[in-house]
Motif scaffolding. Structure first.
Motif, PDB file in Angstrom:
ATOM      1  N   ASN A  22      12.611  44.815  32.150  1.00  0.00           N
ATOM      2  CA  ASN A  22      12.650  44.753  30.697  1.00  0.00           C
ATOM      3  C   ASN A  22      14.060  45.139  30.252  1.00  0.00           C
ATOM      4  O   ASN A  22      14.445  46.295  30.324  1.00  0.00           O
ATOM      5  N   VAL A  23      14.839  44.174  29.806  1.00  0.00           N
ATOM      6  CA  VAL A  23      16.248  44.382  29.479  1.00  0.00           C
ATOM      7  C   VAL A  23      16.413  45.245  28.230  1.00  0.00           C
ATOM      8  O   VAL A  23      17.300  46.092  28.165  1.00  0.00           O
ATOM      9  N   SER A  24      15.559  45.070  27.247  1.00  0.00           N
ATOM     10  CA  SER A  24      15.710  45.810  25.998  1.00  0.00           C
ATOM     11  C   SER A  24      15.374  47.293  26.155  1.00  0.00           C
ATOM     12  O   SER A  24      15.940  48.129  25.463  1.00  0.00           O
ATOM     13  N   ALA A  25      14.485  47.642  27.079  1.00  0.00           N
ATOM     14  CA  ALA A  25      14.090  49.033  27.257  1.00  0.00           C
ATOM     15  C   ALA A  25      15.018  49.795  28.207  1.00  0.00           C
ATOM     16  O   ALA A  25      15.196  51.002  28.061  1.00  0.00           O
ATOM     17  N   GLN A  26      15.618  49.102  29.170  1.00  0.00           N
ATOM     18  CA  GLN A  26      16.440  49.773  30.173  1.00  0.00           C
ATOM     19  C   GLN A  26      17.773  49.038  30.297  1.00  0.00           C
ATOM     20  O   GLN A  26      17.819  47.884  30.692  1.00  0.00           O
ATOM     21  N   GLY A  27      18.876  49.733  29.997  1.00  0.00           N
ATOM     22  CA  GLY A  27      20.187  49.108  30.037  1.00  0.00           C
ATOM     23  C   GLY A  27      20.931  49.329  31.343  1.00  0.00           C
ATOM     24  O   GLY A  27      21.843  48.595  31.685  1.00  0.00           O
ATOM     25  N   THR A  28      20.541  50.348  32.115  1.00  0.00           N
ATOM     26  CA  THR A  28      21.246  50.668  33.356  1.00  0.00           C
ATOM     27  C   THR A  28      20.668  49.871  34.521  1.00  0.00           C
ATOM     28  O   THR A  28      19.614  49.258  34.416  1.00  0.00           O
ATOM     29  N   ARG A  29      21.366  49.912  35.647  1.00  0.00           N
ATOM     30  CA  ARG A  29      20.893  49.214  36.845  1.00  0.00           C
ATOM     31  C   ARG A  29      19.701  49.942  37.457  1.00  0.00           C
ATOM     32  O   ARG A  29      19.682  51.166  37.537  1.00  0.00           O
ATOM     33  N   LEU A  30      18.758  49.166  37.928  1.00  0.00           N
ATOM     34  CA  LEU A  30      17.526  49.694  38.496  1.00  0.00           C
ATOM     35  C   LEU A  30      17.752  50.159  39.927  1.00  0.00           C
ATOM     36  O   LEU A  30      18.419  49.474  40.705  1.00  0.00           O
ATOM     37  N   GLU A  31      17.220  51.344  40.279  1.00  0.00           N
ATOM     38  CA  GLU A  31      17.263  51.866  41.643  1.00  0.00           C
ATOM     39  C   GLU A  31      15.865  52.313  42.030  1.00  0.00           C
ATOM     40  O   GLU A  31      15.249  53.106  41.338  1.00  0.00           O
ATOM     41  N   VAL A  32      15.351  51.773  43.142  1.00  0.00           N
ATOM     42  CA  VAL A  32      14.000  52.066  43.601  1.00  0.00           C
ATOM     43  C   VAL A  32      14.040  52.336  45.092  1.00  0.00           C
ATOM     44  O   VAL A  32      14.792  51.688  45.830  1.00  0.00           O
ATOM     45  N   LYS A  33      13.224  53.279  45.552  1.00  0.00           N
ATOM     46  CA  LYS A  33      13.124  53.550  46.980  1.00  0.00           C
ATOM     47  C   LYS A  33      12.040  52.645  47.554  1.00  0.00           C
ATOM     48  O   LYS A  33      10.874  52.753  47.185  1.00  0.00           O
ATOM     49  N   LYS A  34      12.425  51.717  48.452  1.00  0.00           N
ATOM     50  CA  LYS A  34      11.509  50.745  49.050  1.00  0.00           C
ATOM     51  C   LYS A  34      11.765  50.643  50.544  1.00  0.00           C
ATOM     52  O   LYS A  34      12.784  51.095  51.041  1.00  0.00           O
ATOM     53  N   TYR A  35      10.834  49.998  51.247  1.00  0.00           N
ATOM     54  CA  TYR A  35      10.950  49.822  52.687  1.00  0.00           C
ATOM     55  C   TYR A  35      11.857  48.639  53.009  1.00  0.00           C
ATOM     56  O   TYR A  35      11.700  47.549  52.461  1.00  0.00           O
ATOM     57  N   CYS A  36      12.811  48.839  53.911  1.00  0.00           N
ATOM     58  CA  CYS A  36      13.715  47.781  54.359  1.00  0.00           C
ATOM     59  C   CYS A  36      13.311  47.372  55.774  1.00  0.00           C
ATOM     60  O   CYS A  36      13.253  48.216  56.677  1.00  0.00           O
ATOM     61  N   LYS A  37      13.033  46.086  55.982  1.00  0.00           N
ATOM     62  CA  LYS A  37      12.621  45.595  57.303  1.00  0.00           C
ATOM     63  C   LYS A  37      13.758  45.677  58.310  1.00  0.00           C
ATOM     64  O   LYS A  37      13.529  45.918  59.492  1.00  0.00           O
ATOM     65  N   ILE A  38      14.995  45.463  57.866  1.00  0.00           N
ATOM     66  CA  ILE A  38      16.147  45.469  58.754  1.00  0.00           C
ATOM     67  C   ILE A  38      16.447  46.891  59.241  1.00  0.00           C
ATOM     68  O   ILE A  38      16.663  47.119  60.435  1.00  0.00           O
ATOM     69  N   CYS A  39      16.463  47.855  58.329  1.00  0.00           N
ATOM     70  CA  CYS A  39      16.741  49.257  58.679  1.00  0.00           C
ATOM     71  C   CYS A  39      15.544  49.920  59.359  1.00  0.00           C
ATOM     72  O   CYS A  39      15.707  50.838  60.156  1.00  0.00           O
TER      73      CYS A  39
END
Length: 49
Positions: A22-39
């Protein structure tokens, strides 16, 4: 208004996930902790350009 974004792993820079933001509610870049298949572990994933 929502915008489709791509999330990339902070360690290996592999683009693993896509989601909507939602661009209007959040102006900063999104950061989320998720599982990476490569790592093979949970890492921070950041919004890319």
């Amino acid at each position: 208004m929502s915008k489709k974004i791509v999330l990339a792993c902070a360690n290996c820079s592999n683009r693993n996930y896509s989601t909507n933001k939602n661009v209007s509610a959040q102006g900063t870049r999104l950061e989320v902790k998720k599982y990476c298949k490569i790592c093979g572990k949970h890492t921070m994933h950041q919004e890319t350009k």
